[in-house]
Design a protein around this motif. Structure first.
Motif, PDB file in Angstrom:
ATOM      1  N   GLU A  50       2.263  -2.659   2.005  1.00 56.68           N
ATOM      2  CA  GLU A  50       2.842  -2.905   0.693  1.00 56.68           C
ATOM      3  C   GLU A  50       4.168  -3.610   0.875  1.00 56.68           C
ATOM      4  O   GLU A  50       4.933  -3.304   1.783  1.00 56.68           O
ATOM      5  N   CYS A  51       4.429  -4.572  -0.007  1.00 54.49           N
ATOM      6  CA  CYS A  51       5.745  -5.194  -0.077  1.00 54.49           C
ATOM      7  C   CYS A  51       6.160  -5.778   1.269  1.00 54.49           C
ATOM      8  O   CYS A  51       7.261  -5.520   1.748  1.00 54.49           O
ATOM      9  N   PRO A  94       5.498  -8.909  -4.854  1.00 53.83           N
ATOM     10  CA  PRO A  94       5.844  -8.947  -6.267  1.00 53.83           C
ATOM     11  C   PRO A  94       5.332 -10.269  -6.857  1.00 53.83           C
ATOM     12  O   PRO A  94       5.645 -11.338  -6.345  1.00 53.83           O
ATOM     13  N   ASN A 105       2.923  -5.655  -9.184  1.00 56.50           N
ATOM     14  CA  ASN A 105       2.856  -5.292  -7.773  1.00 56.50           C
ATOM     15  C   ASN A 105       1.418  -5.656  -7.353  1.00 56.50           C
ATOM     16  O   ASN A 105       0.486  -4.964  -7.735  1.00 56.50           O
TER      17      ASN A 105
END
Ligand SMILES: *[C@@H]1O[C@H](CO)[C@@H](O)[C@H](O)[C@H]1NC(C)=O
Ligand SMILES: *[C@@H]1O[C@H](CO)[C@@H](O)[C@H](O)[C@H]1NC(C)=O
Length: 297
Positions: A50-51, A94, A105
């Motif tokens: 994630e991210c 994002p 997200n």
């Protein structure tokens, strides 16, 4: 009696627990290096955290957000999937929707030719407000996605969620009932929820649904404001952790085995013994579409 054993071919899954910094280009380069390394070690499906292209925290998202598919991260991910010849689950980034200005997200998935084959926007946003203690409203910055995502690959069908989505058993149950053999969640739990729930939630989703479950975290950066738990792991359909790591940058490998899944489902035949005359089937009114999106009928 039906035998709803989903057929799939054995394959090697790799989770890249990436060290993420504040320079987007460096993050993309590091991702590429590790995706190629995973492929050299025989991985067929590779997952990023994630991210993975931006520091973690809602204050960073407006600056790092990009358009999908025009942004630089999608271009880089597509190239690395193609050069590595793997299915690539591009963690999450994002996303800015140009037409509305809204931020999501979002996780994107690529086939080994580099085509963008699915886009999952995080469905469950994390809002908490304990008066006098903690207030974190993800919905102030982000908008929730409105579909579930199942990706058909030659190895089998794979369900995709992001982080907090793992806490909602219905999502994994729907994926399993529709024939997914694994749920894949890029995620970033913190130093409280990590030790408490990270492994437990994966084992719970796996054992309830008799599927594989994988979660891929960023490596821990103690100089950043958010400290990720790490411990990217793969859990098998029996609920056993079959591959895991600590909190440093690393690649976690697991061989997914259709025979293990089938034999375990035979020895504990949950799928044949549900009592849908006593409780609802969560997948009953759900429909899969050709583009990988899954919606209520
Ligand atoms: C995505 O979801 C996580 C987990 O709920 C959240 O904390 C994080 O801020 C979000 N990340 C992005 C890139 O929007
Ligand atoms: C981690 O997140 C939980 C849930 O928001 C919060 O209660 C806790 O204080 C956080 N822990 C750390 C170490 O930031």
């Amino acid at each position: 009696m039906t035998t709803p054993t989903p057929l799939f071919s054995p394959f090697k899954l790799a989770l890249v627990q990436l060290a993420v910094g504040s320079n987007k280009d460096e993050n993309l380069k590091n991702a590429r290096k590790n995706v190629l390394e995973a492929s050299n070690h025989g991985a067929n499906v590779v997952v990023l955290p994630e991210c993975f292209n931006s520091p973690y925290g809602t204050s960073f998202f407006p600056n790092y957000a990009e358009n999908i598919p025009q942004g630089s991260s999608v271009k880089a991910l597509s190239e690395m999937a193609k050069d590595a010849g793997v299915y690539l689950f591009g963690g999450s980034i994002p996303e800015r929707d140009e037409s509305t200005g809204k931020l999501y997200n979002t996780s994107t998935v690529y086939d080994p030719e580099g085509h963008l084959v699915a886009k999952h926007r995080k469905v469950h946003l994390f809002d908490i407000d304990v008066p006098g203690k903690i207030r974190f409203q993800e919905s102030e910055t982000l908008t929730a996605g409105n579909w579930l995502t199942h990706i058909t690959t030659p190895y089998g069908k794979l369900g995709l969620g992001i982080c907090y989505d793992v806490r909602f058993p219905e999502m994994a149950a729907i994926a399993a009932r529709k024939g997914c053999i694994a749920m894949i969640y890029p995620g970033a739990f913190n130093m409280t929820t990590g030790p408490l729930h990270w492994e437990l939630l994966q084992r719970a989703r796996a054992v309830d649904n008799q599927i594989y479950v994988a979660m891929c975290s960023p490596a821990r950066d103690t100089s950043a404001s958010y400290h990720a738990w790490g411990h990217s792991s793969v859990v098998d359909p029996r609920g056993q952790v079959v591959a895991t790591t600590g909190h440093e940058q690393d690649i976690v490998y697991a061989d997914l085995d259709p025979e293990l899944l089938a034999s375990f489902r035979q020895s504990i035949p949950l799928n044949q013994q549900r009592r849908h005359d006593l409780y609802c089937d969560v997948a009953e009114n759900v429909e899969e579409h050709a583009d990988g999106t899954v919606l209520l009928k």
